[in-house]
Scaffold this motif. Structure first.
Motif, PDB file in Angstrom:
ATOM      1  N   VAL A  80     -10.167  -7.970  -3.708  1.00 50.72           N
ATOM      2  CA  VAL A  80     -11.527  -8.161  -4.221  1.00 50.72           C
ATOM      3  C   VAL A  80     -11.966  -6.836  -4.836  1.00 50.72           C
ATOM      4  N   ALA A  81     -12.670  -6.896  -5.941  1.00 48.81           N
ATOM      5  CA  ALA A  81     -13.139  -5.661  -6.581  1.00 48.81           C
ATOM      6  C   ALA A  81     -14.070  -4.901  -5.635  1.00 48.81           C
ATOM      7  N   PRO A  82     -13.909  -3.578  -5.498  1.00 45.86           N
ATOM      8  CA  PRO A  82     -14.767  -2.814  -4.588  1.00 45.86           C
ATOM      9  C   PRO A  82     -16.247  -2.957  -4.904  1.00 45.86           C
ATOM     10  N   ARG A  83     -16.599  -3.019  -6.179  1.00 46.21           N
ATOM     11  CA  ARG A  83     -18.024  -3.146  -6.518  1.00 46.21           C
ATOM     12  C   ARG A  83     -18.580  -4.489  -6.061  1.00 46.21           C
ATOM     13  N   THR A  84     -17.706  -5.514  -5.999  1.00 45.38           N
ATOM     14  CA  THR A  84     -18.153  -6.829  -5.512  1.00 45.38           C
ATOM     15  C   THR A  84     -18.499  -6.741  -4.025  1.00 45.38           C
ATOM     16  N   LEU A  85     -17.602  -6.143  -3.237  1.00 42.18           N
ATOM     17  CA  LEU A  85     -17.873  -5.986  -1.800  1.00 42.18           C
ATOM     18  C   LEU A  85     -19.108  -5.127  -1.576  1.00 42.18           C
ATOM     19  N   THR A  86     -19.208  -4.044  -2.350  1.00 42.19           N
ATOM     20  CA  THR A  86     -20.352  -3.132  -2.193  1.00 42.19           C
ATOM     21  C   THR A  86     -21.662  -3.842  -2.510  1.00 42.19           C
ATOM     22  N   ARG A  87     -21.670  -4.641  -3.573  1.00 42.94           N
ATOM     23  CA  ARG A  87     -22.886  -5.343  -3.978  1.00 42.94           C
ATOM     24  C   ARG A  87     -23.313  -6.369  -2.921  1.00 42.94           C
ATOM     25  N   ILE A  88     -22.328  -7.128  -2.398  1.00 47.44           N
ATOM     26  CA  ILE A  88     -22.651  -8.148  -1.386  1.00 47.44           C
ATOM     27  C   ILE A  88     -23.131  -7.486  -0.100  1.00 47.44           C
ATOM     28  N   ARG A 111     -14.842 -10.361   8.106  1.00 51.80           N
ATOM     29  CA  ARG A 111     -13.482  -9.979   8.504  1.00 51.80           C
ATOM     30  C   ARG A 111     -13.366  -8.465   8.635  1.00 51.80           C
ATOM     31  N   ILE A 112     -13.979  -7.747   7.691  1.00 50.20           N
ATOM     32  CA  ILE A 112     -13.978  -6.279   7.775  1.00 50.20           C
ATOM     33  C   ILE A 112     -14.710  -5.831   9.034  1.00 50.20           C
ATOM     34  N   ALA A 113     -15.873  -6.443   9.313  1.00 54.87           N
ATOM     35  CA  ALA A 113     -16.650  -6.076  10.501  1.00 54.87           C
ATOM     36  C   ALA A 113     -15.839  -6.288  11.769  1.00 54.87           C
ATOM     37  N   SER A 114     -15.168  -7.435  11.878  1.00 57.57           N
ATOM     38  CA  SER A 114     -14.359  -7.728  13.073  1.00 57.57           C
ATOM     39  C   SER A 114     -13.232  -6.722  13.218  1.00 57.57           C
ATOM     40  N   ALA A 115     -12.604  -6.380  12.094  1.00 58.84           N
ATOM     41  CA  ALA A 115     -11.511  -5.409  12.142  1.00 58.84           C
ATOM     42  C   ALA A 115     -12.015  -4.035  12.580  1.00 58.84           C
ATOM     43  N   MET A 116     -13.185  -3.625  12.080  1.00 55.92           N
ATOM     44  CA  MET A 116     -13.738  -2.317  12.464  1.00 55.92           C
ATOM     45  C   MET A 116     -14.135  -2.294  13.938  1.00 55.92           C
ATOM     46  N   ALA A 171     -10.436   3.346   6.835  1.00 57.20           N
ATOM     47  CA  ALA A 171     -10.274   2.721   5.522  1.00 57.20           C
ATOM     48  C   ALA A 171     -11.595   2.734   4.755  1.00 57.20           C
ATOM     49  N   THR A 172     -11.510   3.060   3.474  1.00 57.57           N
ATOM     50  CA  THR A 172     -12.700   3.080   2.618  1.00 57.57           C
ATOM     51  C   THR A 172     -12.940   1.676   2.053  1.00 57.57           C
ATOM     52  N   ILE A 173     -14.048   1.517   1.353  1.00 55.58           N
ATOM     53  CA  ILE A 173     -14.330   0.221   0.729  1.00 55.58           C
ATOM     54  C   ILE A 173     -13.256  -0.083  -0.323  1.00 55.58           C
ATOM     55  N   GLU A 174     -12.701   0.960  -0.959  1.00 58.54           N
ATOM     56  CA  GLU A 174     -11.608   0.751  -1.923  1.00 58.54           C
ATOM     57  C   GLU A 174     -10.352   0.261  -1.209  1.00 58.54           C
ATOM     58  N   ASP A 175     -10.071   0.847  -0.025  1.00 56.89           N
ATOM     59  CA  ASP A 175      -8.916   0.384   0.760  1.00 56.89           C
ATOM     60  C   ASP A 175      -9.075  -1.091   1.136  1.00 56.89           C
ATOM     61  N   TRP A 176     -10.266  -1.441   1.606  1.00 56.49           N
ATOM     62  CA  TRP A 176     -10.511  -2.825   2.002  1.00 56.49           C
ATOM     63  C   TRP A 176     -10.418  -3.759   0.803  1.00 56.49           C
ATOM     64  N   SER A 177     -10.900  -3.314  -0.345  1.00 53.06           N
ATOM     65  CA  SER A 177     -10.863  -4.183  -1.529  1.00 53.06           C
ATOM     66  C   SER A 177      -9.415  -4.465  -1.927  1.00 53.06           C
ATOM     67  N   ARG A 178      -8.535  -3.456  -1.766  1.00 51.76           N
ATOM     68  CA  ARG A 178      -7.114  -3.683  -2.069  1.00 51.76           C
ATOM     69  C   ARG A 178      -6.502  -4.657  -1.064  1.00 51.76           C
ATOM     70  N   ARG A 179      -6.845  -4.473   0.220  1.00 58.26           N
ATOM     71  CA  ARG A 179      -6.299  -5.351   1.251  1.00 58.26           C
ATOM     72  C   ARG A 179      -6.715  -6.806   1.021  1.00 58.26           C
ATOM     73  N   MET A 180      -7.901  -6.995   0.465  1.00 61.03           N
ATOM     74  CA  MET A 180      -8.448  -8.346   0.337  1.00 61.03           C
ATOM     75  C   MET A 180      -8.439  -8.856  -1.101  1.00 61.03           C
TER      76      MET A 180
END
Length: 264
Positions: free
Chosen positions: A186-194, A162-167, A175-184
């Motif tokens: 989800v913890a930022p470290r979770t998105l970063t790890r995946i 979803r982030i890729a499609s939006a970008m 938007a930073t990974i922290e911004d995206w984590s708030r929008r979704m």
């Protein structure tokens, strides 16, 4: 052969080393859903926006580059606008030197001319005649084409997709990974790890790769560095040029000029 006149042409059934079609078309958007071929395929973009998804990657194919798709690899293709593209189908194992996974190839002027010529050859060309010799040289040149890492890795994770499609829809969104984590939620470290596990990249590097591909498209179409920099959300041309030089080793104008001369 013009794409509008393909009729029942099926390159999969042509008993020749190569089968090609292509040409110019203007479209408001056209998509070929996920599919696969027995034969290896090369998709060469001469003009316009061609986007291809295969495996875990999206290729926004810059002009005078091509995407190599080995046989049996599922892929989808979408095109929009004023497009000129050529597709080459090659019998399996005819070009063993090329990778057995999708990649971007730099196309030399000679290979480009050979491929365009092949689109005008009879489908059932004489393998022992002049066209057969053209096909043989085409395969020889294709085996020498250098691969480039011009790919935007597409994760399997639905949230990252979803982030890729939006970008891709709005590349100027910073938007930073922290911004995206708030929008979704989800913890930022979770998105970063995946993201790291599925693409091998940090979020900044991942977004940068998309920006490079979009920039190559727009610059080749004649947009100025300043316009591209602003479209991608940079404060100005110098910040964009610095990023581009760090990623590809040279500034945009030189990079494009060298690619237009062609790989030899």
């Amino acid at each position: 052969m013009n794409p509008d006149d393909l009729g029942d042409f099926d390159p999969e059934t042509v008993p020749r080393a190569v089968a090609a079609f292509g040409g110019h078309m203007v479209t408001k958007g056209m998509e070929l859903a996920m599919h696969a071929h027995r034969k290896d395929e090369l998709v060469l973009t001469m003009r316009g926006l061609v986007r291809l998804e295969a495996g875990h990657g999206v290729w926004i194919v810059p002009p005078r580059r091509a995407v190599w798709i080995p046989g049996h690899v599922p892929h989808s293709v979408s095109v929009a606008g004023d497009v000129e593209m050529h597709c080459l189908f090659v019998e399996p194992d005819a070009v063993p030197a090329l990778p057995r996974q999708c990649c971007t190839l730099t196309i030399s002027p000679l290979l480009e001319r050979l491929l365009v010529h092949a689109t005008h050859m009879p489908v059932m060309y004489d393998p022992d005649g002049a066209d057969g010799r053209i096909a043989a040289v085409l395969i020889d040149q294709l085996s020498l084409a250098p691969a480039e890492e011009l790919r935007f890795p597409m994760p399997a994770d639905a949230r990252l997709r979803r982030i890729a499609s939006a970008m891709m829809t709005d590349p100027s969104d910073r938007a930073t990974i922290e911004d995206w984590s708030r929008r979704m939620a989800v913890a930022p470290r979770t998105l970063t790890r995946i993201l790291r596990r599925e693409t091998g990249m940090s979020f900044g590097r991942w977004r940068q790769q998309l920006h490079i591909l979009i920039a190559l498209q727009r610059l080749d179409q004649g947009a100025s560095v300043q316009a591209v920099a602003l479209d991608l959300g940079y404060e100005g041309a110098s910040a964009f040029v610095t990023m581009f030089r760090k990623a590809l080793g040279k500034p945009p104008a030189r990079y494009l000029a060298e690619r237009r001369v062609g790989a030899h």
